[in-house]
Design a protein around this motif. Structure first.
Motif, PDB file in Angstrom:
ATOM      1  N   TYR A  30       0.809  -1.225   0.000  1.00  4.80           N
ATOM      2  CA  TYR A  30       0.000   0.000   0.000  1.00  4.80           C
ATOM      3  C   TYR A  30       0.844   1.278   0.000  1.00  4.80           C
ATOM      4  O   TYR A  30       0.549   2.188  -0.785  1.00  4.80           O
ATOM      5  CB  TYR A  30      -0.973  -0.014   1.180  1.00  4.80           C
ATOM      6  CG  TYR A  30      -1.969   1.111   1.135  1.00  4.80           C
ATOM      7  CD1 TYR A  30      -3.023   1.091   0.238  1.00  4.80           C
ATOM      8  CD2 TYR A  30      -1.854   2.202   1.975  1.00  4.80           C
ATOM      9  CE1 TYR A  30      -3.940   2.112   0.182  1.00  4.80           C
ATOM     10  CE2 TYR A  30      -2.769   3.239   1.930  1.00  4.80           C
ATOM     11  CZ  TYR A  30      -3.804   3.192   1.033  1.00  4.80           C
ATOM     12  OH  TYR A  30      -4.704   4.220   0.973  1.00  4.80           O
ATOM     13  N   LEU A  33       2.068   1.867  -3.455  1.00  3.97           N
ATOM     14  CA  LEU A  33       0.986   2.300  -4.356  1.00  3.97           C
ATOM     15  C   LEU A  33       0.676   3.781  -4.166  1.00  3.97           C
ATOM     16  O   LEU A  33       0.306   4.461  -5.121  1.00  3.97           O
ATOM     17  CB  LEU A  33      -0.268   1.468  -4.106  1.00  3.97           C
ATOM     18  CG  LEU A  33      -0.265   0.052  -4.650  1.00  3.97           C
ATOM     19  CD1 LEU A  33      -1.538  -0.674  -4.230  1.00  3.97           C
ATOM     20  CD2 LEU A  33      -0.141   0.063  -6.161  1.00  3.97           C
ATOM     21  N   TYR A  37      -0.002   6.626  -6.910  1.00  3.69           N
ATOM     22  CA  TYR A  37      -1.291   7.311  -6.900  1.00  3.69           C
ATOM     23  C   TYR A  37      -1.352   8.194  -5.661  1.00  3.69           C
ATOM     24  O   TYR A  37      -1.806   7.753  -4.600  1.00  3.69           O
ATOM     25  CB  TYR A  37      -2.436   6.292  -6.880  1.00  3.69           C
ATOM     26  CG  TYR A  37      -2.358   5.279  -7.983  1.00  3.69           C
ATOM     27  CD1 TYR A  37      -2.657   5.636  -9.291  1.00  3.69           C
ATOM     28  CD2 TYR A  37      -1.963   3.974  -7.723  1.00  3.69           C
ATOM     29  CE1 TYR A  37      -2.578   4.712 -10.311  1.00  3.69           C
ATOM     30  CE2 TYR A  37      -1.886   3.042  -8.740  1.00  3.69           C
ATOM     31  CZ  TYR A  37      -2.190   3.419 -10.028  1.00  3.69           C
ATOM     32  OH  TYR A  37      -2.105   2.494 -11.043  1.00  3.69           O
TER      33      TYR A  37
END
Length: 157
Positions: A30, A33, A37
């Motif tokens: 996460y 990521l 993003y």
């Protein structure tokens, strides 16, 4: 090696092992990521509340997993290492006993703890940045969205 072979044979241990590996993978994936993003919320306050719950339940795997999440997050975003840990420990030892004493509602305690933790970590980054003459974050409306995501995450989970 004998213990690992027992884990492979016992169905309940297999589910636990699969779940633990899945959560660890998610906690490691996460933060990376988020670098791709940037609108994904960092969920640091959520991580703090889950770390505190794991600590209170003496679930040391959970404590380790959320601390690993914090280190991966800081390393991916080039933030001062162990700053989140410092804010977690200060919030847990100094503020949480007082919050728990004043408030009796578990949900309200979690929301106030997230607020205190997020503000303390932002203050830490501001002071650390002023010492090193660098800016780690800017005052953006995105920070409010991240804070709202922390609150919603604590309320839902």
């Amino acid at each position: 090696m004998h213990t690992f072979s027992d884990l492979q044979r016992n169905l309940s241990h297999q589910k636990t092992l699969t779940s633990a590996l899945g959560w660890t993978g998610l906690l490691l994936l996460y933060p990376t990521l988020m670098s791709l993003y940037p609108l994904l919320p960092p969920l640091l306050g959520f991580a703090y509340v889950k770390w505190r719950e794991a600590l209170e339940k003496r679930d040391f795997y959970g404590v380790f997993a959320w601390m690993l999440y914090a280190v991966v997050f800081e390393s991916v975003w080039n933030l001062p290492l162990y700053g989140i840990w410092s804010a977690m420990i200060v919030t847990y030892t100094l503020f949480d006993p007082k919050i728990s004493y004043l408030l009796r509602n578990r949900t309200l305690i979690a929301v106030v703890s997230v607020t205190v933790f997020d503000l303390l970590y932002l203050l830490f980054l501001q002071i650390y940045g002023s010492i090193l003459h660098t800016a780690f974050f800017g005052y953006d409306p995105v920070l409010l969205a991240y804070f709202a995501a922390d609150i919603v995450g604590v309320l839902l989970f």
